[in-house]
Design a protein around this motif. Sequence first.
Motif, PDB file in Angstrom:
ATOM      1  N   UNK A   1      28.477  77.249  18.568  1.00  0.00           N
ATOM      2  CA  UNK A   1      27.805  77.632  19.820  1.00  0.00           C
ATOM      3  C   UNK A   1      28.444  76.907  21.005  1.00  0.00           C
ATOM      4  N   UNK A   2      28.620  75.601  20.888  1.00  0.00           N
ATOM      5  CA  UNK A   2      29.223  74.800  21.964  1.00  0.00           C
ATOM      6  C   UNK A   2      30.638  75.296  22.254  1.00  0.00           C
ATOM      7  N   UNK A   3      31.415  75.505  21.192  1.00  0.00           N
ATOM      8  CA  UNK A   3      32.800  75.956  21.380  1.00  0.00           C
ATOM      9  C   UNK A   3      32.867  77.359  21.981  1.00  0.00           C
ATOM     10  N   UNK A   4      31.937  78.250  21.587  1.00  0.00           N
ATOM     11  CA  UNK A   4      31.907  79.602  22.169  1.00  0.00           C
ATOM     12  C   UNK A   4      31.669  79.517  23.670  1.00  0.00           C
ATOM     13  N   UNK A   5      30.721  78.661  24.065  1.00  0.00           N
ATOM     14  CA  UNK A   5      30.429  78.491  25.491  1.00  0.00           C
ATOM     15  C   UNK A   5      31.647  77.945  26.231  1.00  0.00           C
ATOM     16  N   UNK A   6      32.351  76.997  25.604  1.00  0.00           N
ATOM     17  CA  UNK A   6      33.539  76.412  26.237  1.00  0.00           C
ATOM     18  C   UNK A   6      34.625  77.465  26.432  1.00  0.00           C
ATOM     19  N   UNK A   7      34.877  78.283  25.412  1.00  0.00           N
ATOM     20  CA  UNK A   7      35.917  79.311  25.529  1.00  0.00           C
ATOM     21  C   UNK A   7      35.529  80.325  26.611  1.00  0.00           C
ATOM     22  N   UNK A   8      34.266  80.720  26.618  1.00  0.00           N
ATOM     23  CA  UNK A   8      33.797  81.687  27.621  1.00  0.00           C
ATOM     24  C   UNK A   8      33.877  81.135  29.047  1.00  0.00           C
ATOM     25  N   UNK A   9      33.784  79.822  29.205  1.00  0.00           N
ATOM     26  CA  UNK A   9      33.830  79.226  30.546  1.00  0.00           C
ATOM     27  C   UNK A   9      35.161  79.529  31.238  1.00  0.00           C
ATOM     28  N   UNK A  10      36.214  79.704  30.424  1.00  0.00           N
ATOM     29  CA  UNK A  10      37.533  79.989  30.988  1.00  0.00           C
ATOM     30  C   UNK A  10      38.229  78.764  31.546  1.00  0.00           C
ATOM     31  N   UNK A  11      37.618  77.589  31.432  1.00  0.00           N
ATOM     32  CA  UNK A  11      38.211  76.366  32.000  1.00  0.00           C
ATOM     33  C   UNK A  11      39.288  75.827  31.064  1.00  0.00           C
ATOM     34  N   UNK A  12      40.416  75.424  31.639  1.00  0.00           N
ATOM     35  CA  UNK A  12      41.540  74.888  30.873  1.00  0.00           C
ATOM     36  C   UNK A  12      41.098  73.723  29.997  1.00  0.00           C
ATOM     37  N   UNK A  13      40.378  72.773  30.577  1.00  0.00           N
ATOM     38  CA  UNK A  13      39.982  71.575  29.840  1.00  0.00           C
ATOM     39  C   UNK A  13      39.075  71.927  28.665  1.00  0.00           C
ATOM     40  N   UNK A  14      38.130  72.844  28.876  1.00  0.00           N
ATOM     41  CA  UNK A  14      37.198  73.187  27.805  1.00  0.00           C
ATOM     42  C   UNK A  14      37.895  73.937  26.670  1.00  0.00           C
ATOM     43  N   UNK A  15      38.825  74.820  27.032  1.00  0.00           N
ATOM     44  CA  UNK A  15      39.603  75.517  26.005  1.00  0.00           C
ATOM     45  C   UNK A  15      40.457  74.552  25.202  1.00  0.00           C
ATOM     46  N   UNK A  16      41.042  73.566  25.900  1.00  0.00           N
ATOM     47  CA  UNK A  16      41.875  72.562  25.226  1.00  0.00           C
ATOM     48  C   UNK A  16      41.029  71.724  24.262  1.00  0.00           C
ATOM     49  N   UNK A  17      39.797  71.405  24.656  1.00  0.00           N
ATOM     50  CA  UNK A  17      38.908  70.639  23.771  1.00  0.00           C
ATOM     51  C   UNK A  17      38.586  71.426  22.499  1.00  0.00           C
TER      52      UNK A  17
END
Length: 164
Positions: free
Chosen positions: A94-110
């Motif tokens: 769930x957390x990772x899905x939200x991060x990918x959807x955010x579109x933010x470079x840092x969140x995708x990298x995490x």
Amino acid sequence: MEVDYLFKIGDNIIYPMHGAGIIEGIEEKEIQGQTQKYYVIRIPMNNMQVLMPMNNILNSRIRSVSDKLSLEVVLDIFHHGESDRSLSWKERYKINSDKVRSGKLIEGAEVVRDLTRIQNEKTLNSSEKQMLDNAKRILVGELGLIRGITEVQATDLLKNSNHG
């Protein structure tokens, strides 16, 4: 009254969930009796073309490609940041899905960092494996645009922790 365009033809952008793209044009189209202007976006990695209504662009989370300074910060966090290993896979998903959807470079990298670390210890389930592949594709696409390098070179940049 004409609004200033957020993006112009030739701009490199990141389209969350799809990855790096290029604004190839601005076209006026009539769809279901309604005429509006659309950005024509090419997503090279999927060999895809997307039409995005200009008045939806802010809600789409489409953003400009990050700059080199932001990239260095992200690479440092990517290689040296901590991963939270206390989460169940459902919480993590769930957390990772939200991060990918955010579109933010840092969140995708995490997401790429954390799932890669888990994958190095055990096999990921098919949902997380697919998420890792998608997040990595998006990250590699943006790295390539920022550095002006190929997909292979960008992938190597992620493997090589001595990126300085």
